[in-house]
Design a protein around this motif. Sequence first.
Motif, PDB file in Angstrom:
ATOM      1  N   SER A 173      44.044  14.953   5.933  1.00  0.00           N
ATOM      2  CA  SER A 173      44.834  16.188   5.990  1.00  0.00           C
ATOM      3  C   SER A 173      44.130  17.290   6.772  1.00  0.00           C
ATOM      4  CB  SER A 173      45.137  16.685   4.573  1.00  0.00           C
ATOM      5  OG  SER A 173      43.942  17.000   3.882  1.00  0.00           O
ATOM      6  N   GLY A 174      42.883  17.049   7.196  1.00  0.00           N
ATOM      7  CA  GLY A 174      42.140  18.030   7.972  1.00  0.00           C
ATOM      8  C   GLY A 174      42.064  17.628   9.431  1.00  0.00           C
ATOM      9  N   LYS A 175      40.996  18.054  10.096  1.00  0.00           N
ATOM     10  CA  LYS A 175      40.801  17.710  11.508  1.00  0.00           C
ATOM     11  C   LYS A 175      39.434  17.065  11.685  1.00  0.00           C
ATOM     12  CE  LYS A 175      41.152  19.315  16.274  1.00  0.00           C
ATOM     13  NZ  LYS A 175      41.515  20.426  17.182  1.00  0.00           N
ATOM     14  N   ARG A 176      39.446  15.879  12.274  1.00  0.00           N
ATOM     15  CA  ARG A 176      38.215  15.143  12.535  1.00  0.00           C
ATOM     16  C   ARG A 176      37.705  15.461  13.932  1.00  0.00           C
ATOM     17  NH1 ARG A 176      36.981  10.557  15.455  1.00  0.00           N
ATOM     18  NH2 ARG A 176      35.376   9.119  14.637  1.00  0.00           N
ATOM     19  N   TYR A 177      36.396  15.666  14.024  1.00  0.00           N
ATOM     20  CA  TYR A 177      35.731  15.859  15.310  1.00  0.00           C
ATOM     21  C   TYR A 177      34.664  14.774  15.458  1.00  0.00           C
ATOM     22  CZ  TYR A 177      37.735  20.584  15.026  1.00  0.00           C
ATOM     23  OH  TYR A 177      38.583  21.651  14.919  1.00  0.00           O
ATOM     24  N   PHE A 178      34.365  14.406  16.693  1.00  0.00           N
ATOM     25  CA  PHE A 178      33.305  13.427  16.933  1.00  0.00           C
ATOM     26  C   PHE A 178      32.271  14.036  17.862  1.00  0.00           C
ATOM     27  CE2 PHE A 178      31.106   9.722  18.525  1.00  0.00           C
ATOM     28  CZ  PHE A 178      31.023   8.919  17.392  1.00  0.00           C
ATOM     29  N   ASP A 179      31.017  14.038  17.409  1.00  0.00           N
ATOM     30  CA  ASP A 179      29.928  14.600  18.195  1.00  0.00           C
ATOM     31  C   ASP A 179      29.379  13.514  19.118  1.00  0.00           C
ATOM     32  OD1 ASP A 179      27.225  15.375  19.001  1.00  0.00           O
ATOM     33  OD2 ASP A 179      27.440  17.022  17.575  1.00  0.00           O
TER      34      ASP A 179
ATOM     35  N   ASP B 224      27.043  13.605  21.249  1.00  0.00           N
ATOM     36  CA  ASP B 224      25.592  13.599  21.394  1.00  0.00           C
ATOM     37  C   ASP B 224      24.934  12.867  20.226  1.00  0.00           C
ATOM     38  OD1 ASP B 224      25.346  15.169  23.828  1.00  0.00           O
ATOM     39  OD2 ASP B 224      26.053  16.858  22.612  1.00  0.00           O
ATOM     40  N   GLU B 225      25.353  13.196  19.014  1.00  0.00           N
ATOM     41  CA  GLU B 225      24.734  12.606  17.818  1.00  0.00           C
ATOM     42  C   GLU B 225      25.431  11.321  17.373  1.00  0.00           C
ATOM     43  OE1 GLU B 225      22.994  15.786  15.091  1.00  0.00           O
ATOM     44  OE2 GLU B 225      24.680  16.865  15.998  1.00  0.00           O
ATOM     45  N   LYS B 226      26.616  11.057  17.940  1.00  0.00           N
ATOM     46  CA  LYS B 226      27.384   9.824  17.723  1.00  0.00           C
ATOM     47  C   LYS B 226      27.850   9.652  16.280  1.00  0.00           C
ATOM     48  CE  LYS B 226      26.924   8.630  22.028  1.00  0.00           C
ATOM     49  NZ  LYS B 226      28.063   8.831  22.967  1.00  0.00           N
ATOM     50  N   VAL B 227      28.218  10.746  15.652  1.00  0.00           N
ATOM     51  CA  VAL B 227      28.780  10.706  14.302  1.00  0.00           C
ATOM     52  C   VAL B 227      29.884  11.755  14.187  1.00  0.00           C
ATOM     53  CG1 VAL B 227      26.825   9.739  13.011  1.00  0.00           C
ATOM     54  CG2 VAL B 227      26.858  12.170  13.542  1.00  0.00           C
ATOM     55  N   PRO B 228      30.824  11.556  13.261  1.00  0.00           N
ATOM     56  CA  PRO B 228      31.919  12.505  13.110  1.00  0.00           C
ATOM     57  C   PRO B 228      31.641  13.565  12.047  1.00  0.00           C
ATOM     58  CG  PRO B 228      32.388  10.553  11.828  1.00  0.00           C
ATOM     59  CD  PRO B 228      31.050  10.330  12.468  1.00  0.00           C
ATOM     60  N   TYR B 229      32.474  14.593  12.072  1.00  0.00           N
ATOM     61  CA  TYR B 229      32.568  15.534  10.954  1.00  0.00           C
ATOM     62  C   TYR B 229      34.019  15.968  10.869  1.00  0.00           C
ATOM     63  CZ  TYR B 229      32.420  19.375  14.446  1.00  0.00           C
ATOM     64  OH  TYR B 229      32.678  20.220  15.495  1.00  0.00           O
ATOM     65  N   PHE B 230      34.415  16.504   9.713  1.00  0.00           N
ATOM     66  CA  PHE B 230      35.787  17.005   9.604  1.00  0.00           C
ATOM     67  C   PHE B 230      35.766  18.421   9.052  1.00  0.00           C
ATOM     68  CE2 PHE B 230      35.400  15.357   5.232  1.00  0.00           C
ATOM     69  CZ  PHE B 230      36.011  16.363   4.481  1.00  0.00           C
ATOM     70  N   VAL B 231      36.828  19.133   9.389  1.00  0.00           N
ATOM     71  CA  VAL B 231      37.046  20.482   8.885  1.00  0.00           C
ATOM     72  C   VAL B 231      38.403  20.499   8.214  1.00  0.00           C
ATOM     73  CG1 VAL B 231      37.255  22.931   9.473  1.00  0.00           C
ATOM     74  CG2 VAL B 231      35.670  21.459  10.751  1.00  0.00           C
TER      75      VAL B 231
END
Length: 476
Positions: free
Chosen positions: A305-311, A313-320
Amino acid sequence: MSVSATMILQKLFVLAVCVGLANSEFLRPCYFTDWAHYRQGNAKYEPEAYVPGLCTHIFFAFAKVNWDNTAAAFDEEDTPQGPNGGYYARVNALKKKQPGLKTVLSFGGYSAGTGQFTTMASSAANRATFIKSALMFVQKYGFDGIDIDWEYPDANTKANYATFIKELKNAFGKLLVTAAVTANPATAAAGYDIPTLGKYLDFLNVMTYDFHGSWDHVTGMNSPLFAAPGDTSNWNSAYAVNYWADNGFPKNKILMGIASYGRGWTLTDPSNHGVGAPGQTAPNFPVTQTGGFGAYWELCPLIASGKRYFDNDEKVPYFVNGNLWFSYDDVESVGIKMKYIKDNNFGGAFVWTLDFDDFNTICAGGSAYPIINAMKVGLEGGSPLTVPTPKPGNPTQAPVTQPAGPTQKPVTQKPGGPFTCPSDNGFFSDPADCKSYYECVNGTPYHFTCGDGLEWNESIKSCDWPTDTTCFQKKK
């Protein structure tokens, strides 16, 4: 050349191929935690929920070093006094379903601290007492080896730790001897005689996670593969495993750690949501009950239900999601890490833990154990292992024991009207739908639906079998 000689050469060739295949297999250990069975509803994890083939080894966490330097169970339910023969027996019974599976009993863990390990390793007599006791304990309960999770030896205990590992392996012989170790280069340099450990440990679990968490007060990646631009801290998975290899531990015995959980923050300003944004500890989830921490299956509804981002440089995701920010691993990032392991000739990867992965397919549209399956597919190829969808009346886990008396207090809101959070944080039933629920985060409600065949159980704050729920709509 004679026919018999030709046949011998053919057999030797086949044997060589088989040995080569066996030696080329990447290791994929998984940690089983003996406290996850105390959770309720779909969060409850029993050994029988394991899918044969997921892991090459199961590490049982944890046993302990007693005050008298003997080996002992942390929980009596692990022994034959426990349900259905105890958890030691039930985990080892999985070897019948998966021939070749190895089980390893892990001693220590973060909460065990360093004190008793330090005392045990401080003298030849103390070490001998523990090693003799541990060998008998491991053999008595049917394990294939021992894992030492001492967090962490330091400069004062460095020599004793190395001597202990040497003596332990000499006593255990063909049984496995492994260790879980730090991913912090400074801690590794201070506390570990790496070349000596490389001679005596069968393999090494480098705990390449918890690099960043809400203790930092700015957002950061829990388990980055590489460093962010400008980051000179060396706090990333690739640097950690290479540090151990560069300092004398055989590469093919080094395993990278994979976290089936995430770490998160409540953003100070939701419009500032990049890596390094200011924030404070995210609220507890109802099951894991640890601030700034969430099992993958707790996070995935918020990811959806949020927004996923993929970094990149670090090759891992985060979500907000609103003012929540979480770093985590998913199928994509795990796949990238497995490729790195293969390309660089490391020994494999391990996961902490089985019960934090989505073992019950709570995540919408997902398959069971997505994180661990991504490890398997990334290292060995093939397709993800599947789990038959459990049906009411034929659950794969023990039924939930309900407390006596009323088990649900209905949310007294008008069905169909706007939902107002009863309190700022927590999980609450949907007053209009037995199969749905709300998660409130800092006063903002987020709506979710349970998986197929399940209903929300307000008493345990989890999706559960309809036969075990008391949804007020059914009582009208």
